[in-house]
Design a protein around this motif. Sequence first.
Motif, PDB file in Angstrom:
ATOM      1  N   TYR A 260       0.861  -1.183   0.000  1.00 58.24           N
ATOM      2  CA  TYR A 260       0.000   0.000   0.000  1.00 58.24           C
ATOM      3  C   TYR A 260       0.896   1.232   0.000  1.00 58.24           C
ATOM      4  N   GLY A 261       0.492   2.262  -0.762  1.00 61.22           N
ATOM      5  CA  GLY A 261       1.334   3.446  -0.844  1.00 61.22           C
ATOM      6  C   GLY A 261       0.567   4.683  -1.230  1.00 61.22           C
ATOM      7  N   THR A 262       1.279   5.801  -1.249  1.00 63.06           N
ATOM      8  CA  THR A 262       0.681   7.071  -1.657  1.00 63.06           C
ATOM      9  C   THR A 262       1.769   8.042  -2.085  1.00 63.06           C
ATOM     10  N   PHE A 263       1.470   8.856  -3.078  1.00 58.99           N
ATOM     11  CA  PHE A 263       2.362   9.938  -3.475  1.00 58.99           C
ATOM     12  C   PHE A 263       2.150  11.124  -2.541  1.00 58.99           C
ATOM     13  N   LEU A 264       3.218  11.809  -2.177  1.00 60.26           N
ATOM     14  CA  LEU A 264       3.064  13.074  -1.474  1.00 60.26           C
ATOM     15  C   LEU A 264       2.448  14.081  -2.423  1.00 60.26           C
ATOM     16  N   THR A 265       1.818  15.094  -1.868  1.00 56.73           N
ATOM     17  CA  THR A 265       1.198  16.124  -2.696  1.00 56.73           C
ATOM     18  C   THR A 265       2.213  17.217  -3.019  1.00 56.73           C
ATOM     19  N   LEU A 266       1.887  18.021  -4.016  1.00 60.40           N
ATOM     20  CA  LEU A 266       2.772  19.121  -4.372  1.00 60.40           C
ATOM     21  C   LEU A 266       2.906  20.098  -3.206  1.00 60.40           C
ATOM     22  N   GLY A 267       1.819  20.280  -2.458  1.00 61.81           N
ATOM     23  CA  GLY A 267       1.863  21.169  -1.297  1.00 61.81           C
ATOM     24  C   GLY A 267       2.816  20.660  -0.225  1.00 61.81           C
ATOM     25  N   GLN A 268       2.857  19.353  -0.031  1.00 60.61           N
ATOM     26  CA  GLN A 268       3.737  18.779   0.984  1.00 60.61           C
ATOM     27  C   GLN A 268       5.203  18.927   0.627  1.00 60.61           C
ATOM     28  N   THR A 269       5.518  19.048  -0.655  1.00 63.01           N
ATOM     29  CA  THR A 269       6.919  19.218  -1.051  1.00 63.01           C
ATOM     30  C   THR A 269       7.466  20.572  -0.620  1.00 63.01           C
ATOM     31  N   LYS A 270       6.596  21.478  -0.186  1.00 57.09           N
ATOM     32  CA  LYS A 270       7.048  22.787   0.281  1.00 57.09           C
ATOM     33  C   LYS A 270       7.410  22.772   1.765  1.00 57.09           C
ATOM     34  N   PHE A 271       7.084  21.673   2.466  1.00 59.04           N
ATOM     35  CA  PHE A 271       7.454  21.553   3.871  1.00 59.04           C
ATOM     36  C   PHE A 271       8.968  21.483   3.983  1.00 59.04           C
ATOM     37  N   SER A 272       9.535  22.107   5.005  1.00 59.84           N
ATOM     38  CA  SER A 272      10.993  22.220   5.121  1.00 59.84           C
ATOM     39  C   SER A 272      11.674  20.865   5.192  1.00 59.84           C
ATOM     40  N   MET A 273      11.090  19.895   5.906  1.00 63.11           N
ATOM     41  CA  MET A 273      11.729  18.595   6.035  1.00 63.11           C
ATOM     42  C   MET A 273      11.722  17.842   4.699  1.00 63.11           C
ATOM     43  N   ILE A 274      10.642  17.966   3.933  1.00 62.66           N
ATOM     44  CA  ILE A 274      10.579  17.327   2.615  1.00 62.66           C
ATOM     45  C   ILE A 274      11.563  18.005   1.669  1.00 62.66           C
TER      46      ILE A 274
END
Length: 285
Positions: free
Chosen positions: A112-126
């Motif tokens: 089971y899996g999921t892609f991160l969203t484009l918004g989540q790529t803006k988080f500092s840790m990502i």
Amino acid sequence: MMTRSMCVILFLTFITAGMILGIFLQLLQFWNLEKSSGPSPWVSKKQSAFLHLGLVKPEILSWSPRIILFRNFLTMEECDYLKTIAEPHLQASQVQDTKTGKAVTSDARTSYGTFLTLGQTKFSMIQAVEKRIAIFTQIPQENAELLYVIRYRPTEYYLVHHDYLPEDTIAGLKGGQRVATMLMYLSNVVEGGETYFPLAGSGNCSCGGVTVQGLCVKPNKGDALLFWNMGLNGKVDPRSLHSGCPVLKGEKWTATSWMRQGSARGFWNTKKPWTSEAFKRSYTA
């Protein structure tokens, strides 16, 4: 006679002092260059600590196919963070149907899996993780697909496959072919769950409790596995064939970054609303 001897002594003393001073100045110059260079020309000193660069230890596992293991690639906090933000959105993993090109569920892949969203790529840790991937692969950050977080429970697996896309589907596809894969381990697996390369290595190893020939990499929380789907000749590398061995005990969590030949992020910048079908067609295989 005494005067001549004194002149020779003074001359030799002058030469020796000059040599010592020259060596000192050269060492000082080397020290300043080393101090100012930092670990990477891409980042500043503050970014270096944030990106965890000094603690990552590369280990070459195979030249054909090209496989590199990076010890301590992620911090424990980054591993737990990726699991936490992904877990509520997990869905049955899919594969690309070779006939229709559509994403479908299959017995070949039971995780089971999921892609991160484009918004989540803006988080500092990502951002830190994605920049680190770009630095160690030397592939621009914009060429990477969105991170895909996967969970394997006992008995779940992914049969042998290639990460590169079918050649007849590449024309007109945003970003082109998948050049390389960075597979990051987010957990320790009690038993099984190895990443298996049947065409790499020359010895035997354990894949889900079964002895096989090839190279098996046991998941270790924080480590990352980089392997190249294309050879140095610019063509896909059939030897990059690999699988996710069955998990026997515990849970296996990974985060995968597939990197393309060109920019893969421009797809998300369009003003037209994207559909799930377009997402699957462009990013899932």
